[in-house]
Design a protein around this motif. Sequence first.
Motif, PDB file in Angstrom:
ATOM      1  N   MET A  35      15.876  13.960  26.863  1.00  0.00           N
ATOM      2  CA  MET A  35      15.915  15.088  27.771  1.00  0.00           C
ATOM      3  C   MET A  35      16.361  16.329  26.995  1.00  0.00           C
ATOM      4  SD  MET A  35      18.393  15.775  31.061  1.00  0.00           S
ATOM      5  CE  MET A  35      19.897  15.761  30.117  1.00  0.00           C
ATOM      6  N   LYS A  36      15.686  17.434  27.226  1.00  0.00           N
ATOM      7  CA  LYS A  36      16.118  18.706  26.648  1.00  0.00           C
ATOM      8  C   LYS A  36      17.095  19.356  27.610  1.00  0.00           C
ATOM      9  CE  LYS A  36      14.061  21.305  24.089  1.00  0.00           C
ATOM     10  NZ  LYS A  36      14.855  21.484  22.899  1.00  0.00           N
ATOM     11  N   LEU A  37      18.250  19.735  27.061  1.00  0.00           N
ATOM     12  CA  LEU A  37      19.315  20.343  27.854  1.00  0.00           C
ATOM     13  C   LEU A  37      19.592  21.745  27.348  1.00  0.00           C
ATOM     14  CD1 LEU A  37      21.618  20.071  29.996  1.00  0.00           C
ATOM     15  CD2 LEU A  37      23.055  19.231  28.118  1.00  0.00           C
ATOM     16  N   GLY A  38      19.560  22.709  28.250  1.00  0.00           N
ATOM     17  CA  GLY A  38      19.964  24.066  27.938  1.00  0.00           C
ATOM     18  C   GLY A  38      21.405  24.266  28.363  1.00  0.00           C
ATOM     19  N   LEU A  39      22.161  25.011  27.584  1.00  0.00           N
ATOM     20  CA  LEU A  39      23.565  25.276  27.857  1.00  0.00           C
ATOM     21  C   LEU A  39      23.794  26.782  27.831  1.00  0.00           C
ATOM     22  CD1 LEU A  39      26.581  24.428  28.104  1.00  0.00           C
ATOM     23  CD2 LEU A  39      26.607  24.238  25.592  1.00  0.00           C
ATOM     24  N   VAL A  40      24.400  27.291  28.901  1.00  0.00           N
ATOM     25  CA  VAL A  40      24.746  28.705  28.975  1.00  0.00           C
ATOM     26  C   VAL A  40      26.227  28.779  29.342  1.00  0.00           C
ATOM     27  CG1 VAL A  40      24.277  30.933  30.072  1.00  0.00           C
ATOM     28  CG2 VAL A  40      22.410  29.269  29.783  1.00  0.00           C
ATOM     29  N   ILE A  41      26.989  29.526  28.549  1.00  0.00           N
ATOM     30  CA  ILE A  41      28.429  29.651  28.772  1.00  0.00           C
ATOM     31  C   ILE A  41      28.753  31.134  28.950  1.00  0.00           C
ATOM     32  CG2 ILE A  41      30.735  29.204  27.849  1.00  0.00           C
ATOM     33  CD1 ILE A  41      29.353  27.188  25.897  1.00  0.00           C
ATOM     34  N   GLY A  42      29.547  31.441  29.964  1.00  0.00           N
ATOM     35  CA  GLY A  42      29.952  32.827  30.145  1.00  0.00           C
ATOM     36  C   GLY A  42      30.989  32.953  31.237  1.00  0.00           C
ATOM     37  N   ASP A  88      14.638  20.651  30.406  1.00  0.00           N
ATOM     38  CA  ASP A  88      14.549  19.763  31.569  1.00  0.00           C
ATOM     39  C   ASP A  88      15.703  20.013  32.533  1.00  0.00           C
ATOM     40  OD1 ASP A  88      12.275  18.325  30.520  1.00  0.00           O
ATOM     41  OD2 ASP A  88      13.677  17.359  29.126  1.00  0.00           O
ATOM     42  N   LYS A  89      16.876  20.296  31.987  1.00  0.00           N
ATOM     43  CA  LYS A  89      18.070  20.612  32.783  1.00  0.00           C
ATOM     44  C   LYS A  89      18.824  21.724  32.086  1.00  0.00           C
ATOM     45  CE  LYS A  89      19.118  16.409  35.285  1.00  0.00           C
ATOM     46  NZ  LYS A  89      18.911  16.853  36.632  1.00  0.00           N
ATOM     47  N   VAL A  90      19.579  22.476  32.890  1.00  0.00           N
ATOM     48  CA  VAL A  90      20.401  23.550  32.339  1.00  0.00           C
ATOM     49  C   VAL A  90      21.806  23.428  32.911  1.00  0.00           C
ATOM     50  CG1 VAL A  90      20.768  26.047  32.220  1.00  0.00           C
ATOM     51  CG2 VAL A  90      18.456  25.112  31.979  1.00  0.00           C
ATOM     52  N   LEU A  91      22.787  23.419  32.019  1.00  0.00           N
ATOM     53  CA  LEU A  91      24.192  23.400  32.389  1.00  0.00           C
ATOM     54  C   LEU A  91      24.758  24.796  32.151  1.00  0.00           C
ATOM     55  CD1 LEU A  91      26.855  21.959  33.148  1.00  0.00           C
ATOM     56  CD2 LEU A  91      27.070  21.321  30.715  1.00  0.00           C
ATOM     57  N   VAL A  92      25.222  25.430  33.230  1.00  0.00           N
ATOM     58  CA  VAL A  92      25.871  26.735  33.133  1.00  0.00           C
ATOM     59  C   VAL A  92      27.358  26.507  33.328  1.00  0.00           C
ATOM     60  CG1 VAL A  92      26.116  29.039  34.126  1.00  0.00           C
ATOM     61  CG2 VAL A  92      23.847  27.982  33.980  1.00  0.00           C
ATOM     62  N   LEU A  93      28.148  26.868  32.333  1.00  0.00           N
ATOM     63  CA  LEU A  93      29.598  26.725  32.402  1.00  0.00           C
ATOM     64  C   LEU A  93      30.217  28.102  32.610  1.00  0.00           C
ATOM     65  CD1 LEU A  93      30.167  24.076  29.597  1.00  0.00           C
ATOM     66  CD2 LEU A  93      30.107  23.734  32.079  1.00  0.00           C
ATOM     67  N   VAL A  94      30.915  28.233  33.718  1.00  0.00           N
ATOM     68  CA  VAL A  94      31.514  29.499  34.128  1.00  0.00           C
ATOM     69  C   VAL A  94      32.961  29.521  33.643  1.00  0.00           C
ATOM     70  CG1 VAL A  94      32.044  30.988  36.080  1.00  0.00           C
ATOM     71  CG2 VAL A  94      29.962  29.594  36.101  1.00  0.00           C
ATOM     72  N   GLY A  95      33.243  30.384  32.690  1.00  0.00           N
ATOM     73  CA  GLY A  95      34.526  30.400  32.013  1.00  0.00           C
ATOM     74  C   GLY A  95      35.657  31.045  32.776  1.00  0.00           C
ATOM     75  N   SER A  96      36.829  30.849  32.221  1.00  0.00           N
ATOM     76  CA  SER A  96      38.082  31.364  32.782  1.00  0.00           C
ATOM     77  C   SER A  96      38.294  30.875  34.206  1.00  0.00           C
ATOM     78  CB  SER A  96      38.121  32.898  32.727  1.00  0.00           C
ATOM     79  OG  SER A  96      37.999  33.345  31.391  1.00  0.00           O
TER      80      SER A  96
END
Length: 134
Positions: free
Chosen positions: A1-8, A29-37
């Motif tokens: 699986m291709k995973l995209g990662l976005v952090i901000g 295929d999936k995207v994980l967005v990690l919302v910081g702080s």
Amino acid sequence: MKLGLVIGRFQPLHNGHMGIIQKALDENDKVLVLVGSANKLEDYNNPFTVGTRMSLIQHAFPEIDTLIVKGVNDYPSNVEWIEDITGRVNTMEDNPSNVTLYTSEKDEQFYRANFLYDINVSPSQGLSATGIRE
């Protein structure tokens, strides 16, 4: 699986962030967005709660079931933060070559120095959350 990662921090979510997230959605295929702080109280630099920011992202991409949005805490050291990010990614994809981290130019050098993932850099187009907050 291709995973995209976005952090901000997404303080606030703006068109530059949305463009990066959309690019990740288009290419993975999936995207994980990690919302910081996520563990920080609201203040001048962080005017929105993590719940509000996560909700804004989910509402910006309402029909997309391949988007996962989660909060991530700040830590006293970069090592702890990097371990948290890596652990979260590993629960979804344990092969780093299947992960692409999407970012803007301002964070590129840090991500390249600290993660094994491919890095995809989008130009900021002059957009800055700091300027928007001001």
